[in-house]
Design an enzyme around this catalytic site. Structure first.
Site, PDB file in Angstrom:
ATOM      1  N   GLU A  86       0.803  -1.304   0.426  1.00 25.43           N
ATOM      2  CA  GLU A  86      -0.022  -0.141  -0.142  1.00 25.43           C
ATOM      3  C   GLU A  86       0.724   1.550   0.193  1.00 25.43           C
ATOM      4  OE1 GLU A  86      -2.397   1.334  -0.886  1.00 25.43           O
ATOM      5  OE2 GLU A  86      -3.741   0.883   0.713  1.00 25.43           O
ATOM      6  N   ASP A  87       0.033   1.961  -0.423  1.00 20.76           N
ATOM      7  CA  ASP A  87       0.943   3.671  -0.609  1.00 20.76           C
ATOM      8  C   ASP A  87       0.237   4.658   0.708  1.00 20.76           C
ATOM      9  OD1 ASP A  87      -1.380   3.932  -0.572  1.00 20.76           O
ATOM     10  OD2 ASP A  87      -1.337   5.296  -2.382  1.00 20.76           O
ATOM     11  N   ASP A  97      -5.063   4.752   6.026  1.00 22.42           N
ATOM     12  CA  ASP A  97      -5.067   6.145   7.280  1.00 22.42           C
ATOM     13  C   ASP A  97      -5.548   5.479   8.193  1.00 22.42           C
ATOM     14  OD1 ASP A  97      -6.957   8.132   7.112  1.00 22.42           O
ATOM     15  OD2 ASP A  97      -5.932   9.043   5.971  1.00 22.42           O
ATOM     16  N   GLY A 156      -7.288   2.268   8.154  1.00 26.62           N
ATOM     17  CA  GLY A 156      -7.699   0.987   7.426  1.00 26.62           C
ATOM     18  C   GLY A 156      -8.503   0.527   7.068  1.00 26.62           C
ATOM     19  N   LYS A 191      -0.710   6.741   9.130  1.00 26.97           N
ATOM     20  CA  LYS A 191      -0.694   7.601  10.051  1.00 26.97           C
ATOM     21  C   LYS A 191      -1.739   6.846  10.609  1.00 26.97           C
ATOM     22  CE  LYS A 191      -2.157  10.386   5.696  1.00 26.97           C
ATOM     23  NZ  LYS A 191      -3.920  10.410   4.865  1.00 26.97           N
ATOM     24  N   PHE A 248      -2.721  15.325   4.648  1.00 25.65           N
ATOM     25  CA  PHE A 248      -3.207  14.600   3.549  1.00 25.65           C
ATOM     26  C   PHE A 248      -1.533  15.033   2.428  1.00 25.65           C
ATOM     27  CE2 PHE A 248      -4.786  14.394  -0.457  1.00 25.65           C
ATOM     28  CZ  PHE A 248      -5.280  13.699  -0.968  1.00 25.65           C
ATOM     29  N   ASP A 280      -2.540  10.444  -4.588  1.00 24.45           N
ATOM     30  CA  ASP A 280      -2.714  11.916  -5.189  1.00 24.45           C
ATOM     31  C   ASP A 280      -4.002  12.907  -4.377  1.00 24.45           C
ATOM     32  OD1 ASP A 280      -5.184   9.826  -4.968  1.00 24.45           O
ATOM     33  OD2 ASP A 280      -6.627  10.799  -6.279  1.00 24.45           O
ATOM     34  N   ARG A 338      -0.254  12.210  -8.741  1.00 22.74           N
ATOM     35  CA  ARG A 338       0.828  11.213  -8.677  1.00 22.74           C
ATOM     36  C   ARG A 338       2.218  11.348  -9.487  1.00 22.74           C
ATOM     37  NH1 ARG A 338      -3.326   7.251  -7.253  1.00 22.74           N
ATOM     38  NH2 ARG A 338      -5.159   7.956  -8.099  1.00 22.74           N
TER      39      ARG A 338
HETATM   40  P1  IMP Z   1      -7.286   3.669   4.272  1.00 15.84           P
HETATM   41  O1  IMP Z   1      -8.240   3.453   3.657  1.00 15.84           O
HETATM   42  O2  IMP Z   1      -8.155   5.586   5.438  1.00 15.84           O
HETATM   43  O3  IMP Z   1      -6.854   3.257   5.275  1.00 15.84           O
HETATM   44  O4  IMP Z   1      -6.538   5.106   3.178  1.00 15.84           O
HETATM   45  C1  IMP Z   1      -5.964   4.609   2.123  1.00 15.84           C
HETATM   46  C2  IMP Z   1      -6.739   4.994   1.023  1.00 15.84           C
HETATM   47  O5  IMP Z   1      -6.935   6.310   0.823  1.00 15.84           O
HETATM   48  C3  IMP Z   1      -5.099   4.652   0.162  1.00 15.84           C
HETATM   49  O6  IMP Z   1      -4.609   3.545  -0.492  1.00 15.84           O
HETATM   50  C4  IMP Z   1      -5.075   5.691  -0.461  1.00 15.84           C
HETATM   51  O7  IMP Z   1      -5.469   5.600  -2.219  1.00 15.84           O
HETATM   52  C5  IMP Z   1      -6.014   6.667   0.071  1.00 15.84           C
HETATM   53  N1  IMP Z   1      -5.197   7.820   0.927  1.00 15.84           N
HETATM   54  C6  IMP Z   1      -5.422   8.315   2.314  1.00 15.84           C
HETATM   55  N2  IMP Z   1      -4.102   9.156   3.067  1.00 15.84           N
HETATM   56  C7  IMP Z   1      -3.922  10.144   1.942  1.00 15.84           C
HETATM   57  C8  IMP Z   1      -3.608  10.896   1.525  1.00 15.84           C
HETATM   58  O8  IMP Z   1      -3.137  11.825   2.409  1.00 15.84           O
HETATM   59  N3  IMP Z   1      -2.805  11.674   0.016  1.00 15.84           N
HETATM   60  C9  IMP Z   1      -3.841  10.342  -0.475  1.00 15.84           C
HETATM   61  N4  IMP Z   1      -4.224   9.016  -0.710  1.00 15.84           N
HETATM   62  C10 IMP Z   1      -4.850   8.868   0.911  1.00 15.84           C
HETATM   63 MG    MG Z   2      -4.243   3.469  -2.563  1.00 11.61          MG
END
Ligand code: IMP
Ligand code: MG
Length: 178
Positions: free
Chosen positions: A102-103, A106, A108, A134, A155, A162, A168
């Site tokens: 994963e990049d 956040d 999860g 995070k 962010f 992106d 990107r």
């Molecule tokens: P989660 O599902 O809340 O853990 O968020 C994960 C996904 O949301 C990542 O794979 C990203 O694509 C996107 N994401 C979360 N935080 C950021 C950010 O700060 N910048 C860009 N994309 C984010």
């Molecule tokens: Mg992603």
């Protein structure tokens, strides 16, 4: 520190590409030193495409494989909301040691959906590697095995990540200026 504009928002340089290189070197060392055999990497598109391409070239474990997958949403038949499905898997991954790439993690939610999607495959193990995390907002029980760098709840864009599909291509990582 350099600033850039994306879609009328100002971002300032946050993680220089040289630091990203060091972070990736560290993650690759940890994966190479782990006991994970014949790893099958699953890179979650779109955000992880650059991270995956840089990391995979540093993996020296025999029989390493990689596949690029995407989590898509579609409306469930019983209108219970959106259902997530993992698309792009080309091969049988049963009895494989999966390493999800994963990049950024956040809340999860994404990683939880990926885990749920993998339930139907009889995999041997699942590990997770992420470039950024995070911890202040992460609220799931899934262990994140390889974390590049923990960041505050800002962010970020660049290096594959992106802001509304923009940014990107940036080689450094930038964060939104408050
Ligand atoms: P989660 O599902 O809340 O853990 O968020 C994960 C996904 O949301 C990542 O794979 C990203 O694509 C996107 N994401 C979360 N935080 C950021 C950010 O700060 N910048 C860009 N994309 C984010
Ligand atoms: Mg992603």
């Amino acid at each position: 520190m350099k600033e850039i504009n994306l879609k009328n928002k100002v971002f300032k340089q946050y993680i220089h590409k040289d630091e990203i290189d060091c972070i990736i070197e560290e993650i690759s060392k940890k994966i190479n030193q782990s006991k994970i055999q014949n790893p099958y990497f699953l890179a979650i598109l779109d955000g992880s495409f650059i991270f995956a391409s840089d990391l995979i070239r540093k993996i020296q474990i025999p029989n390493t494989q990689i596949s690029f997958v995407k989590l898509t949403s579609y409306e469930g038949i019983e209108s219970t909301g959106t259902v997530k499905e993992l698309i792009g898997l080309k091969e049988d991954i049963s009895n494989r040691n999966i390493i999800i790439l994963e990049d950024i993690i956040d809340t999860g939610n994404t990683i939880l959906e990926v885990f749920k999607s993998l339930e139907k495959y009889n995999v041997s193990s699942i590990s997770v590697a992420t470039l950024l995390m995070k911890p202040d907002v992460y609220n799931k029980d899934i262990e994140i095995n390889f974390i590049g760098k923990k960041i505050p709840n800002d962010f970020v864009v660049g290096y594959g990540m992106d802001f509304n599909e923009n940014g990107r291509n940036l080689p450094h990582i930038y964060k939104l200026k408050k």
